[in-house]
Design a protein around this motif. Structure first.
Motif, PDB file in Angstrom:
ATOM      1  N   ASP A   1      -3.616   2.314  -4.508  1.00  0.00           N
ATOM      2  CA  ASP A   1      -2.601   2.181  -4.259  1.00  0.00           C
ATOM      3  C   ASP A   1      -1.977   1.023  -4.532  1.00  0.00           C
ATOM      4  O   ASP A   1      -2.740  -0.109  -4.192  1.00  0.00           O
TER       5      ASP A   1
ATOM      6  N   HIS B   1      -2.548  -3.294  -3.451  1.00  0.00           N
ATOM      7  CA  HIS B   1      -4.136  -2.957  -2.913  1.00  0.00           C
ATOM      8  C   HIS B   1      -4.927  -3.051  -4.060  1.00  0.00           C
ATOM      9  O   HIS B   1      -5.789  -3.499  -4.116  1.00  0.00           O
TER      10      HIS B   1
ATOM     11  N   HIS C   1       0.935  -1.172  -0.074  1.00  0.00           N
ATOM     12  CA  HIS C   1      -0.048  -0.003   0.113  1.00  0.00           C
ATOM     13  C   HIS C   1       0.891   1.153   0.203  1.00  0.00           C
ATOM     14  O   HIS C   1       1.908   1.076   0.365  1.00  0.00           O
TER      15      HIS C   1
ATOM     16  N   HIS D   1      -5.904  -3.679   6.738  1.00  0.00           N
ATOM     17  CA  HIS D   1      -5.356  -3.014   5.783  1.00  0.00           C
ATOM     18  C   HIS D   1      -5.998  -3.263   4.252  1.00  0.00           C
ATOM     19  O   HIS D   1      -5.902  -2.413   3.584  1.00  0.00           O
TER      20      HIS D   1
END
Ligand SMILES: [Zn+2]
Length: 271
Positions: free
Chosen positions: A186, A176, A36, A82
Motif C-alpha cells: 500500500d 508504506h 496507506h 501504522h
C-alpha cells in the motif's frame, strides 16, 4: 478550510471527528508523512472504531473515506501504530518518526469469470461503478486489479497533506510500500505518483524527469533503494529507462517493459 489546533485536524475551526484510542505510543516530532490504503471493509468511522480496539494493535493519525470524510485516531504529536517494521532515510521504526494517513480503499482485486471483481473479504465490484484498472505493483508483484483513490481522497491528500508537511516541517511524503518494501504493497497503484511529487515540492524532482541511458554492461534493478533489496530485473548498457522519482543515490524508474524498479543513479546518464 482545514487547520491544525492542539495536534488535531480542524475544518472551519471545528475538530474533525475524534476517536481517541489507547493504540498509541509517546510523543514524537514527525519527519515524514506515510500514506496507506486500508484494504478493509470499513469506512472512515468504522476504521477509526477498529483502531480503538486494543486487540487490533494498530492505528493511524487520520482515516480518509471514499467521500473525503476524515476521522482522527491519534494526535499528530503522538506515535501511531501504522508502519510496523520499516526504514527510510537512515531511520528505522517509522512509527516513531511519521504521521500516518489511512485511505479507505479495497487494495488488490481479483477478476472473476463473470467479469466482476472481488476484494479479499468478498465484496464484489463492477467496472460500471468504479474505474477499475489492471496494474503490476512497482515492486514487481502483485499484478492485480485496483481502484484508484477517489477525487475526494486525492483532494484531501493534497490539501491536508500539504498542511501537515508545512505545519510540522516534514521532510518527505512516502508510501508504506516504500518504507516496508516487499512486506507492504500500500498504497501502490491506487495512488497517483503525482501526489508524492506535489507534496514533496515537485520542482527539484521535475528537473530530473526524462529518459536515462544505462552506462554499465549489466545493472541490477532492485525492489527498493539499496543493495539489500531484492533483484527484480537486469538492464544492459544502452537500455533506456524513464525517471519517476529519486531516493538518495537511487533512481526509481520505469523500464522499457513497463515495470518499475530502483537503480543506482551513477549507472545511468541523463539523455
Ligand atoms: Zn500500510
Amino acid at each position: 478550510m482545514y487547520g491544525i489546533t492542539k495536534h488535531q485536524l480542524t475544518y472551519d475551526g471545528t475538530p474533525v471527528p475524534q476517536y481517541p484510542t489507547g493504540n498509541m505510543g509517546g510523543t514524537m516530532s514527525p519527519k515524514f508523512l506515510v500514506i496507506h490504503y486500508t484494504a478493509g471493509p470499513q469506512d472512515a468511522h468504522g476504521t477509526a472504531k477498529y483502531f480503538q480496539n486494543p486487540a487490533s494493535k494498530v492505528s493511524a493519525h487520520l482515516n480518509v473515506g471514499e467521500d473525503g470524510t476524515i476521522t482522527q485516531s491519534v494526535p499528530f504529536n503522538r506515535v501511531a501504530w501504522h508502519a510496523g517494521v520499516s526504514s527510510w532515510a537512515g531511520l528505522s521504526g517509522l512509527n516513531n518518526h511519521s504521521i500516518g494517513i489511512e485511505v479507505i480503499n479495497p487494495g488488490p482485486l481479483e477478476r472473476l469469470a463473470n467479469g466482476r471483481y472481488k476484494s479479499w473479504w468478498g465484496k464484489i465490484y463492477s467496472d460500471d461503478d468504479y474505474p477499475i484498472f489492471q496494474a503490476t505493483h512497482k515492486s514487481g508483484r502483485p499484478t492485480a486489479y485496483w481502484i484508484p483513490f477517489t477525487e475526494a481522497q486525492n483532494e484531501v491528500l493534497l490539501e491536508v497533506g500539504a498542511l501537515l508537511m508545512n505545519n510540522y516541517k516534514l521532510n518527505e511524503a512516502v508510501g508504506h510500500d516504500m518504507i516496508s518494501p516487499g512486506r507492504k504493497t500500500d498504497p501502490g497503484p491506487t495512488m497517483d505518483d503525482r501526489i508524492y511529487i506535489r507534496l514533496n515540492g515537485g520542482l527539484d524532482i521535475a528537473d530530473n524527469f526524462g529518459d536515462y541511458i544505462i552506462n554499465v554492461n549489466l545493472l541490477n534493478v532492485r525492489s527498493g533503494p539499496g543493495t539489500s533489496h531484492s533483484i527484480i530485473g537486469k538492464l544492459r548498457k544502452g537500455n533506456s529507462v524513464k525517471f519517476k522519482d529519486s531516493s538518495g543515490d537511487w533512481l526509481f524508474v520505469e523500464l522499457e517493459n513497463g515495470s518499475y524498479g530502483y537503480i543506482g543513479s551513477k549507472f545511468a546518464t541523463k539523455k
